[in-house]
Design an enzyme around this catalytic site. Structure first.
Site, PDB file in Angstrom:
ATOM      1  N   GLY A 284      41.169  33.049  31.543  1.00 15.08           N
ATOM      2  CA  GLY A 284      42.296  32.075  31.425  1.00 15.08           C
ATOM      3  C   GLY A 284      41.804  30.730  30.662  1.00 15.08           C
ATOM      4  O   GLY A 284      42.755  30.101  30.084  1.00 15.08           O
TER       5      GLY A 284
ATOM      6  N   GLU B 206      38.073  39.845  31.610  1.00 15.68           N
ATOM      7  CA  GLU B 206      38.824  40.196  32.822  1.00 15.68           C
ATOM      8  C   GLU B 206      38.504  41.739  32.849  1.00 15.68           C
ATOM      9  O   GLU B 206      38.547  42.188  33.963  1.00 15.68           O
ATOM     10  CB  GLU B 206      40.327  39.991  32.501  1.00 15.68           C
TER      11      GLU B 206
HETATM   12  N1  CO8 Z   1      36.374  31.521  39.210  1.00 16.61           N
HETATM   13  C1  CO8 Z   1      35.994  30.922  40.155  1.00 16.61           C
HETATM   14  N2  CO8 Z   1      34.634  30.395  40.349  1.00 16.61           N
HETATM   15  C2  CO8 Z   1      34.060  30.494  38.908  1.00 16.61           C
HETATM   16  C3  CO8 Z   1      34.531  31.115  37.976  1.00 16.61           C
HETATM   17  C4  CO8 Z   1      35.694  31.552  37.858  1.00 16.61           C
HETATM   18  N3  CO8 Z   1      36.402  31.937  36.965  1.00 16.61           N
HETATM   19  N4  CO8 Z   1      33.346  30.906  36.899  1.00 16.61           N
HETATM   20  C5  CO8 Z   1      32.608  30.295  37.550  1.00 16.61           C
HETATM   21  N5  CO8 Z   1      32.608  29.958  38.975  1.00 16.61           N
HETATM   22  C6  CO8 Z   1      31.634  29.244  39.903  1.00 16.61           C
HETATM   23  C7  CO8 Z   1      30.790  30.341  40.263  1.00 16.61           C
HETATM   24  O1  CO8 Z   1      31.166  31.345  41.302  1.00 16.61           O
HETATM   25  C8  CO8 Z   1      29.622  29.374  40.704  1.00 16.61           C
HETATM   26  O2  CO8 Z   1      29.899  28.712  41.763  1.00 16.61           O
HETATM   27  P1  CO8 Z   1      29.038  28.599  43.172  1.00 16.61           P
HETATM   28  O3  CO8 Z   1      27.810  27.761  42.428  1.00 16.61           O
HETATM   29  O4  CO8 Z   1      29.549  28.113  44.296  1.00 16.61           O
HETATM   30  O5  CO8 Z   1      28.165  29.871  43.323  1.00 16.61           O
HETATM   31  C9  CO8 Z   1      29.806  28.335  39.649  1.00 16.61           C
HETATM   32  O6  CO8 Z   1      31.006  28.369  39.153  1.00 16.61           O
HETATM   33  C10 CO8 Z   1      28.817  28.278  38.582  1.00 16.61           C
HETATM   34  O7  CO8 Z   1      28.809  29.711  37.995  1.00 16.61           O
HETATM   35  P2  CO8 Z   1      27.541  30.619  37.917  1.00 16.61           P
HETATM   36  O8  CO8 Z   1      26.411  30.271  38.973  1.00 16.61           O
HETATM   37  O9  CO8 Z   1      27.912  31.825  37.715  1.00 16.61           O
HETATM   38  O10 CO8 Z   1      27.043  29.808  36.541  1.00 16.61           O
HETATM   39  P3  CO8 Z   1      26.204  30.938  35.421  1.00 16.61           P
HETATM   40  O11 CO8 Z   1      25.929  29.831  34.334  1.00 16.61           O
HETATM   41  O12 CO8 Z   1      25.027  31.749  35.882  1.00 16.61           O
HETATM   42  O13 CO8 Z   1      27.308  31.700  34.527  1.00 16.61           O
HETATM   43  C11 CO8 Z   1      29.600  32.291  33.757  1.00 16.61           C
HETATM   44  C12 CO8 Z   1      28.363  31.084  34.070  1.00 16.61           C
HETATM   45  C13 CO8 Z   1      28.909  33.341  32.578  1.00 16.61           C
HETATM   46  C14 CO8 Z   1      30.831  31.655  33.272  1.00 16.61           C
HETATM   47  C15 CO8 Z   1      30.069  32.918  35.022  1.00 16.61           C
HETATM   48  O14 CO8 Z   1      30.107  31.978  35.896  1.00 16.61           O
HETATM   49  C16 CO8 Z   1      31.079  33.919  34.869  1.00 16.61           C
HETATM   50  O15 CO8 Z   1      30.874  35.057  34.332  1.00 16.61           O
HETATM   51  N6  CO8 Z   1      32.291  33.432  35.389  1.00 16.61           N
HETATM   52  C17 CO8 Z   1      33.327  34.346  35.499  1.00 16.61           C
HETATM   53  C18 CO8 Z   1      34.062  34.335  33.910  1.00 16.61           C
HETATM   54  C19 CO8 Z   1      35.270  35.234  34.221  1.00 16.61           C
HETATM   55  O16 CO8 Z   1      35.092  36.148  34.366  1.00 16.61           O
HETATM   56  N7  CO8 Z   1      36.608  34.783  33.971  1.00 16.61           N
HETATM   57  C20 CO8 Z   1      37.581  35.359  33.757  1.00 16.61           C
HETATM   58  C21 CO8 Z   1      38.395  35.313  35.151  1.00 16.61           C
HETATM   59  S1  CO8 Z   1      39.722  36.266  35.101  1.00 16.61           S
HETATM   60  C22 CO8 Z   1      40.926  35.343  34.320  1.00 16.61           C
HETATM   61  O17 CO8 Z   1      40.417  34.249  33.852  1.00 16.61           O
HETATM   62  C23 CO8 Z   1      42.087  36.067  34.194  1.00 16.61           C
HETATM   63  C24 CO8 Z   1      43.139  34.970  33.542  1.00 16.61           C
HETATM   64  C25 CO8 Z   1      44.678  35.674  33.621  1.00 16.61           C
HETATM   65  C26 CO8 Z   1      45.594  34.452  34.030  1.00 16.61           C
HETATM   66  C27 CO8 Z   1      45.211  33.970  35.359  1.00 16.61           C
HETATM   67  C28 CO8 Z   1      46.538  33.645  35.958  1.00 16.61           C
HETATM   68  C29 CO8 Z   1      46.212  32.923  37.349  1.00 16.61           C
END
Ligand code: CO8
Length: 259
Positions: free
Chosen positions: A110, A133
């Site tokens: 997103g 996703e």
């Molecule tokens: N949602 C919630 N929390 C998140 C997200 C997310 N998308 N991304 C990161 N965080 C949180 C982590 O859970 C973590 O929290 P905590 O410290 O409490 O464990 C904190 O942010 C830091 O993240 P990381 O420890 O994972 O940091 P890294 O540097 O190791 O990794 C990344 C960074 C690569 C960005 C990794 O966090 C990641 O892969 N994040 C998810 C990315 C993802 O899959 N995004 C797509 C989500 S789905 C989507 O967007 C669908 C959109 C459609 C429209 C939506 C309508 C509502």
């Protein structure tokens, strides 16, 4: 108006800046944040002094996607009946003045879709774009499968949507997803500079230009060209057209009154 998930400020009285601010979750886009973002952009859009807006995040993340924690528990019925996404995600598309995305760090899911909803993207050299996703068992849901191929073509869009890999800033610029790449330290100034240039032009002409370019994605060539011609003709009814052309002829700087 005070916000919990974004910071809002103006620059030079004519550029509205929204900074996404959920640092602990890499600016994951939850419902509250998207509602606040929409409200802030709508308020800037309605403010006659504002000529351009910027949406930005932190150095580490523009936005790492929709909030997975919040989404995980939803059922089909929840998202369908609650009109999840459409309710507040598309607000940015309804904004009529230009919105620049200034992207540093992660713009995923997103987050990438939000950047693409803006009118153009200026990226820092550390930016990473992706539609991951597929790794979560879903697909992009805020326009990623539609806007990404329009921006970068089918092959690269398929690659991104099917493998979930990230694209760095260099690749994103080469592919046409972003308009400029600058070192992170220069991102804010570069985006502000572009916004100030836009804000000094005729608001009517700027809004018409945005409307006409967007029309290119909704219509065939002949219809689009006719749409553009009618807007071009209509601008001759504005004071700003007279001022712009008089100023050019008189070799002076145009002073647009947005009228
Ligand atoms: N949602 C919630 N929390 C998140 C997200 C997310 N998308 N991304 C990161 N965080 C949180 C982590 O859970 C973590 O929290 P905590 O410290 O409490 O464990 C904190 O942010 C830091 O993240 P990381 O420890 O994972 O940091 P890294 O540097 O190791 O990794 C990344 C960074 C690569 C960005 C990794 O966090 C990641 O892969 N994040 C998810 C990315 C993802 O899959 N995004 C797509 C989500 S789905 C989507 O967007 C669908 C959109 C459609 C429209 C939506 C309508 C509502």
């Amino acid at each position: 108006m005070s916000y919990e998930n974004i910071e809002v400020r103006t620059e030079a009285g004519k550029v509205g800046i929204v900074t996404l601010n959920r640092p602990k979750a890499l600016n994951a886009l939850n419902d509250a944040l998207m509602t606040e973002l929409g409200e802030a952009l709508k308020a800037f859009d309605a403010d006659p002094a504002i000529g351009c807006m910027i949406v930005t995040g932190s150095e580490r993340a523009f936005a790492a996607g929709a909030d997975i924690g919040a989404m995980a528990k939803y059922s089909f019925v929840d998202v369908y009946k609650g009109d999840y996404i459409t309710r507040n995600w598309e607000t940015v598309r309804s904004i009529r003045k230009p919105v620049i995305a200034a992207v540093s760090g992660f713009a995923l899911g997103g987050g990438c879709e939000l950047a693409m909803m803006c009118d153009f993207i200026i990226a820092a050299d550390n930016a990473k774009f992706g539609q991951p996703e597929i790794k979560l068992g879903v697909i992009p849901g805020a326009g990623g499968t539609q806007r990404l191929p329009r921006a970068v073509g089918k092959s690269k869009a398929m690659d991104m949507a099917l493998t979930g890999r990230m694209m760095d800033a260099t690749e994103a610029e080469r592919a046409g997803l972003v308009s400029r790449v600058v070192p992170f330290e220069k991102l804010a100034d570069e985006a502000l500079g572009a916004a100030l240039v836009i804000a000094d032009f005729s608001q009517v002409a700027v809004m018409a230009a945005k409307e006409s370019v967007n029309r290119a994605f909704e219509s065939g060539l002949s219809d689009g060209v006719m749409f553009e011609r009618r807007l071009f003709h209509a601008l001759f009814a504005t004071n700003d057209q007279k001022e712009g052309m008089d100023a050019f002829t008189a070799k002076r700087k145009a002073e647009f009154t947005h009228s």
